[in-house]
Every structure is written in C-alpha cells, then in structure tokens.
Scaffold this motif. Structure first.
Motif, PDB file in Angstrom:
ATOM      1  N   THR A   1      43.736  36.582  43.832  1.00 24.35           N
ATOM      2  CA  THR A   1      45.065  37.109  43.510  1.00 24.35           C
ATOM      3  C   THR A   1      45.645  36.408  42.288  1.00 24.35           C
ATOM      4  O   THR A   1      46.220  37.051  41.396  1.00 24.35           O
ATOM      5  N   ALA A   2      45.526  35.074  42.232  1.00 20.12           N
ATOM      6  CA  ALA A   2      46.070  34.323  41.097  1.00 20.12           C
ATOM      7  C   ALA A   2      45.393  34.718  39.790  1.00 20.12           C
ATOM      8  O   ALA A   2      46.053  34.924  38.760  1.00 20.12           O
ATOM      9  N   LEU A   3      44.073  34.832  39.824  1.00 15.67           N
ATOM     10  CA  LEU A   3      43.342  35.216  38.612  1.00 15.67           C
ATOM     11  C   LEU A   3      43.728  36.613  38.152  1.00 15.67           C
ATOM     12  O   LEU A   3      43.976  36.848  36.963  1.00 15.67           O
ATOM     13  N   THR A   4      43.787  37.547  39.095  1.00 15.85           N
ATOM     14  CA  THR A   4      44.120  38.931  38.746  1.00 15.85           C
ATOM     15  C   THR A   4      45.526  39.008  38.159  1.00 15.85           C
ATOM     16  O   THR A   4      45.773  39.719  37.171  1.00 15.85           O
ATOM     17  N   ALA A   5      46.461  38.268  38.764  1.00 17.90           N
ATOM     18  CA  ALA A   5      47.839  38.268  38.266  1.00 17.90           C
ATOM     19  C   ALA A   5      47.916  37.687  36.859  1.00 17.90           C
ATOM     20  O   ALA A   5      48.591  38.237  35.972  1.00 17.90           O
ATOM     21  N   ALA A   6      47.237  36.569  36.638  1.00 21.38           N
ATOM     22  CA  ALA A   6      47.280  35.925  35.318  1.00 21.38           C
ATOM     23  C   ALA A   6      46.623  36.787  34.254  1.00 21.38           C
ATOM     24  O   ALA A   6      47.089  36.848  33.106  1.00 21.38           O
ATOM     25  N   ILE A   7      45.536  37.466  34.618  1.00 23.98           N
ATOM     26  CA  ILE A   7      44.862  38.343  33.655  1.00 23.98           C
ATOM     27  C   ILE A   7      45.785  39.478  33.233  1.00 23.98           C
ATOM     28  O   ILE A   7      45.835  39.871  32.055  1.00 23.98           O
ATOM     29  N   PHE A   8      46.550  40.010  34.199  1.00 19.01           N
ATOM     30  CA  PHE A   8      47.475  41.100  33.863  1.00 19.01           C
ATOM     31  C   PHE A   8      48.481  40.635  32.811  1.00 19.01           C
ATOM     32  O   PHE A   8      48.731  41.327  31.819  1.00 19.01           O
ATOM     33  N   VAL A   9      49.071  39.459  33.026  1.00 23.64           N
ATOM     34  CA  VAL A   9      50.067  38.948  32.071  1.00 23.64           C
ATOM     35  C   VAL A   9      49.417  38.677  30.721  1.00 23.64           C
ATOM     36  O   VAL A   9      49.985  38.996  29.666  1.00 23.64           O
TER      37      VAL A   9
ATOM     38  N   ASP B   1      53.575  49.543  37.268  1.00 24.22           N
ATOM     39  CA  ASP B   1      52.457  48.874  36.592  1.00 24.22           C
ATOM     40  C   ASP B   1      51.315  48.644  37.572  1.00 24.22           C
ATOM     41  O   ASP B   1      51.534  48.397  38.761  1.00 24.22           O
ATOM     42  N   ASN B   2      50.103  48.714  37.053  1.00 24.67           N
ATOM     43  CA  ASN B   2      48.915  48.501  37.892  1.00 24.67           C
ATOM     44  C   ASN B   2      48.632  47.006  38.000  1.00 24.67           C
ATOM     45  O   ASN B   2      47.687  46.484  37.429  1.00 24.67           O
ATOM     46  N   GLY B   3      49.478  46.304  38.738  1.00 25.74           N
ATOM     47  CA  GLY B   3      49.315  44.869  38.929  1.00 25.74           C
ATOM     48  C   GLY B   3      50.075  44.417  40.158  1.00 25.74           C
ATOM     49  O   GLY B   3      50.849  45.180  40.757  1.00 25.74           O
ATOM     50  N   TYR B   4      49.871  43.164  40.561  1.00 29.13           N
ATOM     51  CA  TYR B   4      50.540  42.630  41.748  1.00 29.13           C
ATOM     52  C   TYR B   4      51.985  42.268  41.412  1.00 29.13           C
ATOM     53  O   TYR B   4      52.241  41.449  40.534  1.00 29.13           O
TER      54      TYR B   4
ATOM     55  N   SER C   1      38.063  45.809  37.778  1.00 26.60           N
ATOM     56  CA  SER C   1      39.508  45.692  37.599  1.00 26.60           C
ATOM     57  C   SER C   1      39.901  44.319  37.064  1.00 26.60           C
ATOM     58  O   SER C   1      40.895  44.194  36.345  1.00 26.60           O
ATOM     59  N   ARG C   2      39.117  43.302  37.378  1.00 26.60           N
ATOM     60  CA  ARG C   2      39.467  41.947  36.962  1.00 26.60           C
ATOM     61  C   ARG C   2      38.917  41.590  35.587  1.00 26.60           C
ATOM     62  O   ARG C   2      39.537  40.828  34.841  1.00 26.60           O
ATOM     63  N   LEU C   3      37.760  42.136  35.241  1.00 23.93           N
ATOM     64  CA  LEU C   3      37.117  41.759  33.984  1.00 23.93           C
ATOM     65  C   LEU C   3      37.153  42.851  32.931  1.00 23.93           C
ATOM     66  O   LEU C   3      37.019  42.567  31.738  1.00 23.93           O
TER      67      LEU C   3
END
Length: 450
Positions: free
Chosen positions: A60-68, A79-82, A209-211
């Motif tokens: 979750t932390a990685l996915t959130a940081a990648i979005f920002v 938005d398609n993010g947490y 979705s993450r990469l």
C-alpha cells in the motif's frame, strides 16, 4: 465411609505406589505439554497475521508513493489511487483467514500522505482469535505493521525480465485442502489449478498497476513470460517473453494433465534469460536512453516431486528414509524413524530423479548469472486430497512424506536463498506467497525508504 485411619493408610499406600506417582507425573506433564503446544499454535497464528499485514503495509505504501511521484499530487475524488484515511483490508482487495477476528473487513489500513516529509505512511492493525489462550481469558491477540515510502526516493523503474515456471501436472486438478474422511471436498476447498490462475492473474495485474510498462522517458521496462509444464513444457499454454504483462486469457489457458518434469522449463527459462539483455539494450537504443542491465526474476511453483527421470541416490544422515538398490536395479526404502539404527543393506539419504539434478543445474547457472529465483511448494501437506475425477465423487490421491520431502528439497535447492522458498498450504496462502514475491520484486525495482 472410610475411617480417618483407613483414609490415611490409603493415602500412604498411594504415595508409596510408584505407578501412582508415574501416572500423576505423566498427567501433570501432559497438561504442560498441551499448554505449550496450544500457546505455540496461537502465536504461530499471530505471526502469520503479522507477516500478511506487513506485506499489505509495504504494498500500500509503495503504491501510494508511486501515485504521488507520477501525478505530483495525492489521490482525490475519482483518481485511480488510494485515498488518504482509514480503509479495511477487504476494501483494498486483500483477504485474511478466518482466524483473524472479523476477517479482512475488520483489519484496518490507515494511510497518511505527509507532504512535508514527502512520504506515504501506512499502518495495518487487527487481531487474531486464539484457541488455547482463551482458557486464560485472552480473547484476542493484537497485531500491527507499518511501512513508509518516500516520494523522493522512488527512482524511475529499473528494467526487469520475469519468467514464471508453473507446474501444470495432473495433480493440479486435485483440491488444495485435505479431504474429509469420506473422501469428499472439505469446506472452502478449490481445485489447485483455479487457485494458481487466480494468484498469477493478481500477481500480473498488481505488478502492472504498480510498475506500469514504461519509465518517465518512455522506455519500456518490463518483460514477462510463462512456462507451464507437466512431462515437458506445455507448448499450447506457454507465453514467450514479451514486453508487458501476462493477460487473463493467457493465464486461464493453463490445463493440468500428465506427469511432472521441471527440467525442460527451467532449462528454457535459462535460455530466455541468456538473451534478455539484448532486448533491453535494443529498447534503450530505441528510446535514446542509457542502457541498464535488466534485473532477472524466476518464479518456480510446484505441487509435487518430479515423477519422470532415472533415480540417483545422495547419502544424507538427516534424511527421513533409508534406501537400498536391489539386484534388479530397482530401489526400496524404509522410514528411518522405524529403523533408527539403520537396517542391513540400507543407507540413509535422498533418492531423487536425475531431472531434479538437471533442474538444479539450470537454477545454479541462473543464480550465478545474477537472476533471483523464488520458489513455492503448493498443497504439499501430508494426507489424502479429493482428486476431482469425473464419475468418481469420492476418489482421493495421497501426498506422503517422501513426496513432500523430495519436492521441498528441489524447491529449496533452486531458491536464491532460504527465505525465497515458501510453502503454501491452500488457495489463500498461494495468493499470499505470490504477493510476497511481488513485493520483493517491486522493492528491487523501486527504492523504498523503509
């Protein structure tokens, strides 16, 4: 009623009776042993929940940081993010076993975007339901995990090549849980192949979705392929290495049948990786970017030992079986636990197939070339499994200790390190194993603060 004198005489005789003392000692010891076993089971449950929650926190932390990092703002509205705030693990698409109080819907995932520190912070909390410790009034055991991913420390994605080597032998039709006493499927059981398809689909979709498929310069970064196998690579279901990720149509085409031989697919995975540098070099040239050698990953999953190939014996004083070769070249074995001091003509050790050795040879070459190998032993608990045969509603197939030991030895030998080998007893544990591998790959490709 006994007189006082009679009662004291009886007590004296009981105290002098060694058999009574032994019985009393055994009873007290048995209670202590059962108590230790019960407490160990409860804390094992807690440990599993903590490991699962840590994987969720990291992802979750990685996915959130990648979005920002990619959008220069935290998710808002559609938005398609947490979104920032509290979520349940279920809301985010995760599952927990029944021993977690309330299941995934009662596991809280708190997400905070700290723009001052330029990081996403995640905390996962929940509680397990103990069995033994409830006797002492302990109704629940709390667990939690935390993870922090810094926006600023997430670099452009490193290029990578990922190959999946997946057992599609006939046993992948069996249930993932041990059968009921009458041979029927237990509650919650699934055919192993269904669980594999679901886990691989989630693995591929989550990585996508993450990469994504490109870095910020437009250079393609991820290549993936799949090698389903039984007695050989199943040509109709293989997916050669390609840019991008596996699709559901490709994954769901897997069909189990036949015997088991992991040598051909692992040898093919080695050949794939030998030429992956060229593909990534050409892509860097196309995008007019500096070439970075791709990181290489192999995921190797099997639900049993190799059943094809000639036998080879390896002496090992810790092995559970004693073996000897008979005059006609066949082998016979006896459990070492039954003959702790050995047996005439028998030697303690492992009787493996030459296909195991050849598989390990390919794994060792891959590791020497820098590839990281993850392995999963699936549904290998000793017992009888509903086989899902047509017109045989109660037919079962047996996994014995020898089958389990051989499979585990092969998978552990192939893994890059001991912690890269994991066991998955059922569908959910298989998904968790792929989630852990996914997190490990992402952490290799994207830097994370903690």
């Amino acid at each position: 009623m006994l007189s006082f004198k009679s009662r004291t005489s009886l007590l004296r005789r009981f105290g002098e009776d060694e058999g009574g003392n032994i019985a009393l000692t055994f009873a007290v010891s048995a209670v202590a042993i059962m108590g230790c076993m019960g407490a160990a089971m409860d804390f094992s449950t807690l440990s599993n929940a903590e490991a699962r929650s840590q994987a969720i926190a990291d992802q979750t932390a990685l996915t959130a940081a990648i979005f920002v990092r990619d959008n220069n703002h935290k998710p808002e509205g559609d938005d398609n993010g947490y979104l920032e705030g509290n979520h349940t693990a279920e809301d985010l698409g995760y599952e927990f076993k029944g021993w977690v109080d309330g299941g995934a819907s009662n596991v809280n995932v708190s997400l905070v975007y700290d723009d001052s520190a330029k990081e996403a912070r995640v905390k996962v909390t929940g509680r397990t339901v103990p069995t033994f410790m409830q006797i002492f009034g302990k109704k629940s055991l709390d667990f939690e995990a935390e993870s922090i991913a810094s926006y600023l420390q997430i670099d452009d994605k490193h290029p990578a090549s990922i190959a999946l080597v997946l057992d599609n032998s006939g046993s992948m039709n069996w249930d993932d849980k041990i059968a009921n006493s009458n041979g029927s499927s237990p509650a919650g059981a699934n055919p192993r192949i269904d669980a594999l398809e679901d886990s691989v689909n989630k693995f591929s979709a989550d990585l996508s979705s993450r990469l994504g498929t490109e870095d910020s310069s437009g250079q393609k970064t991820i290549r993936m392929g799949m090698l389903p196998y039984s007695s050989n690579i199943i040509s109709d279901n293989r997916v050669d290495m390609k840019w991008g990720y596996l699709t559901p149509n490709e994954v769901n085409a897997m069909t189990p049948s036949g015997s088991t031989n992991s040598n051909p697919p692992m040898a093919e995975a080695l050949q794939w990786m030998n030429v992956e540098n060229t593909y990534h070099q050409n892509e860097a040239d196309r995008a007019n970017e500096d070439y970075r050698e791709p990181l290489k990953f192999i995921v190797f999953m099997s639900d049993g030992q190799n059943t094809l190939g000639s036998y080879e014996f390896l002496a090992d004083d810790t092995a559970p079986v004693l073996w000897r070769q008979n005059y006609n070249g066949s082998w016979s074995g006896a459990w070492a636990s039954s003959y702790p001091n050995g047996r005439n003509g028998y030697t303690r050790g492992h009787l493996r197939r030459n296909t195991d050795r050849l598989t390990i040879d390919s794994c060792n070459t891959l590791k020497a070339q820098g590839a990281q190998i993850f392995t999963i032993g699936y549904a290998l608990d000793v017992g009888d499994y509903h086989a899902n045969y047509r017109n045989q509603p109660y037919a079962t197939e047996h996994v014995n200790l020898w089958n389990q030991t051989n499979a585990y030895n092969l998978l552990l030998s192939c893994a890059s390190k001991a912690e890269n080998f994991t066991t998955a007893g059922d569908t959910q544990q298989l998904e968790e194993a792929f989630d852990e591998i996914q997190n490990a790959i992402v952490k290799e490709l994207i830097r994370i603060k903690s």
